[in-house]
Write a protein that holds these residues in place. Structure first.
Motif, PDB file in Angstrom:
ATOM      1  N   THR A  17       0.829  -1.198   0.000  1.00 49.66           N
ATOM      2  CA  THR A  17       0.000   0.000   0.000  1.00 49.66           C
ATOM      3  C   THR A  17       0.869   1.255   0.000  1.00 49.66           C
ATOM      4  OG1 THR A  17      -1.649  -1.187   1.283  1.00 49.66           O
ATOM      5  CG2 THR A  17      -1.822   1.198   1.283  1.00 49.66           C
ATOM      6  N   LEU A  18       0.400   2.265  -0.707  1.00 53.16           N
ATOM      7  CA  LEU A  18       1.093   3.557  -0.757  1.00 53.16           C
ATOM      8  C   LEU A  18       0.349   4.579   0.091  1.00 53.16           C
ATOM      9  CD1 LEU A  18       1.814   3.636  -4.575  1.00 53.16           C
ATOM     10  CD2 LEU A  18       3.472   3.213  -2.761  1.00 53.16           C
ATOM     11  N   HIS A  19       1.088   5.518   0.636  1.00 50.71           N
ATOM     12  CA  HIS A  19       0.519   6.569   1.474  1.00 50.71           C
ATOM     13  C   HIS A  19       0.808   7.916   0.827  1.00 50.71           C
ATOM     14  CE1 HIS A  19      -0.050   3.547   4.592  1.00 50.71           C
ATOM     15  NE2 HIS A  19       1.141   3.107   4.225  1.00 50.71           N
ATOM     16  N   LEU A  20      -0.183   8.766   0.795  1.00 54.24           N
ATOM     17  CA  LEU A  20      -0.054  10.078   0.167  1.00 54.24           C
ATOM     18  C   LEU A  20       0.616  11.072   1.103  1.00 54.24           C
ATOM     19  CD1 LEU A  20      -0.748  12.064  -2.138  1.00 54.24           C
ATOM     20  CD2 LEU A  20      -2.945  12.420  -1.004  1.00 54.24           C
ATOM     21  N   ASP A  21       1.634  11.743   0.608  1.00 53.44           N
ATOM     22  CA  ASP A  21       2.228  12.893   1.275  1.00 53.44           C
ATOM     23  C   ASP A  21       1.858  14.100   0.418  1.00 53.44           C
ATOM     24  OD1 ASP A  21       3.761  14.958   2.296  1.00 53.44           O
ATOM     25  OD2 ASP A  21       5.511  13.702   2.650  1.00 53.44           O
ATOM     26  N   ALA A  22       0.725  14.708   0.746  1.00 45.85           N
ATOM     27  CA  ALA A  22       0.176  15.798  -0.061  1.00 45.85           C
ATOM     28  C   ALA A  22       1.093  17.015  -0.056  1.00 45.85           C
ATOM     29  CB  ALA A  22      -1.208  16.173   0.445  1.00 45.85           C
ATOM     30  N   GLU A  23       1.796  17.226   1.050  1.00 45.28           N
ATOM     31  CA  GLU A  23       2.686  18.372   1.172  1.00 45.28           C
ATOM     32  C   GLU A  23       3.831  18.304   0.161  1.00 45.28           C
ATOM     33  OE1 GLU A  23       5.015  19.453   4.901  1.00 45.28           O
ATOM     34  OE2 GLU A  23       2.911  19.665   5.518  1.00 45.28           O
ATOM     35  N   LYS A  24       4.390  17.109  -0.013  1.00 50.80           N
ATOM     36  CA  LYS A  24       5.531  16.934  -0.916  1.00 50.80           C
ATOM     37  C   LYS A  24       5.124  16.418  -2.292  1.00 50.80           C
ATOM     38  CE  LYS A  24       8.906  16.097   2.703  1.00 50.80           C
ATOM     39  NZ  LYS A  24       9.859  15.133   3.264  1.00 50.80           N
ATOM     40  N   HIS A  25       3.838  16.177  -2.501  1.00 51.52           N
ATOM     41  CA  HIS A  25       3.332  15.649  -3.774  1.00 51.52           C
ATOM     42  C   HIS A  25       4.019  14.327  -4.123  1.00 51.52           C
ATOM     43  CE1 HIS A  25       1.131  19.322  -4.442  1.00 51.52           C
ATOM     44  NE2 HIS A  25       2.230  19.996  -4.153  1.00 51.52           N
ATOM     45  N   GLU A  26       3.932  13.380  -3.170  1.00 50.66           N
ATOM     46  CA  GLU A  26       4.554  12.077  -3.357  1.00 50.66           C
ATOM     47  C   GLU A  26       3.667  10.971  -2.808  1.00 50.66           C
ATOM     48  OE1 GLU A  26       9.281  13.048  -2.931  1.00 50.66           O
ATOM     49  OE2 GLU A  26       8.160  12.749  -1.077  1.00 50.66           O
ATOM     50  N   LEU A  27       3.863   9.777  -3.361  1.00 52.10           N
ATOM     51  CA  LEU A  27       3.263   8.573  -2.813  1.00 52.10           C
ATOM     52  C   LEU A  27       4.384   7.789  -2.141  1.00 52.10           C
ATOM     53  CD1 LEU A  27       0.917   7.505  -5.725  1.00 52.10           C
ATOM     54  CD2 LEU A  27       0.268   8.522  -3.543  1.00 52.10           C
ATOM     55  N   ILE A  28       4.165   7.411  -0.897  1.00 52.76           N
ATOM     56  CA  ILE A  28       5.206   6.810  -0.076  1.00 52.76           C
ATOM     57  C   ILE A  28       4.982   5.306   0.078  1.00 52.76           C
ATOM     58  CG2 ILE A  28       6.306   6.838   2.207  1.00 52.76           C
ATOM     59  CD1 ILE A  28       6.566   9.491   0.623  1.00 52.76           C
ATOM     60  N   CYS A  29       6.044   4.539  -0.168  1.00 53.48           N
ATOM     61  CA  CYS A  29       6.052   3.114   0.133  1.00 53.48           C
ATOM     62  C   CYS A  29       6.940   2.941   1.360  1.00 53.48           C
ATOM     63  CB  CYS A  29       6.598   2.294  -1.034  1.00 53.48           C
ATOM     64  SG  CYS A  29       6.752   0.530  -0.616  1.00 53.48           S
ATOM     65  N   LYS A  30       6.323   2.653   2.501  1.00 54.15           N
ATOM     66  CA  LYS A  30       7.084   2.506   3.735  1.00 54.15           C
ATOM     67  C   LYS A  30       7.919   1.237   3.725  1.00 54.15           C
ATOM     68  CE  LYS A  30       3.986   5.244   6.574  1.00 54.15           C
ATOM     69  NZ  LYS A  30       3.146   5.291   7.767  1.00 54.15           N
ATOM     70  N   ALA A  31       7.451   0.194   3.082  1.00 56.56           N
ATOM     71  CA  ALA A  31       8.174  -1.080   3.054  1.00 56.56           C
ATOM     72  C   ALA A  31       9.517  -0.956   2.338  1.00 56.56           C
ATOM     73  CB  ALA A  31       7.316  -2.147   2.390  1.00 56.56           C
TER      74      ALA A  31
END
Length: 59
Positions: A17-31
């Protein structure tokens, strides 16, 4: 970014699953500790375009 799109997008490397970082305009993969950029409201889901995240950025 459309929440429905976020629900179906997964990391191209590990399929998590990806998480949105709206501030940086990125999708984050924590794994994988990767951040995929969002350009012009379009997620760029290419591993070569992702940037590595530090341990501090994961939280």
């Amino acid at each position: 970014m459309d929440k429905r799109l976020l629900e179906i997008l997964v990391c191209p490397l590990c399929k998590s699953t990806l998480h949105l970082d709206a501030e940086k305009h990125e999708l984050i993969c924590k794994a994988d500790r990767l951040a995929y950029p969002i350009r012009n409201d379009i997620p760029v889901m290419l591993i070569d375009e992702a940037r590595s995240l530090s341990a501090d950025e994961i939280n």
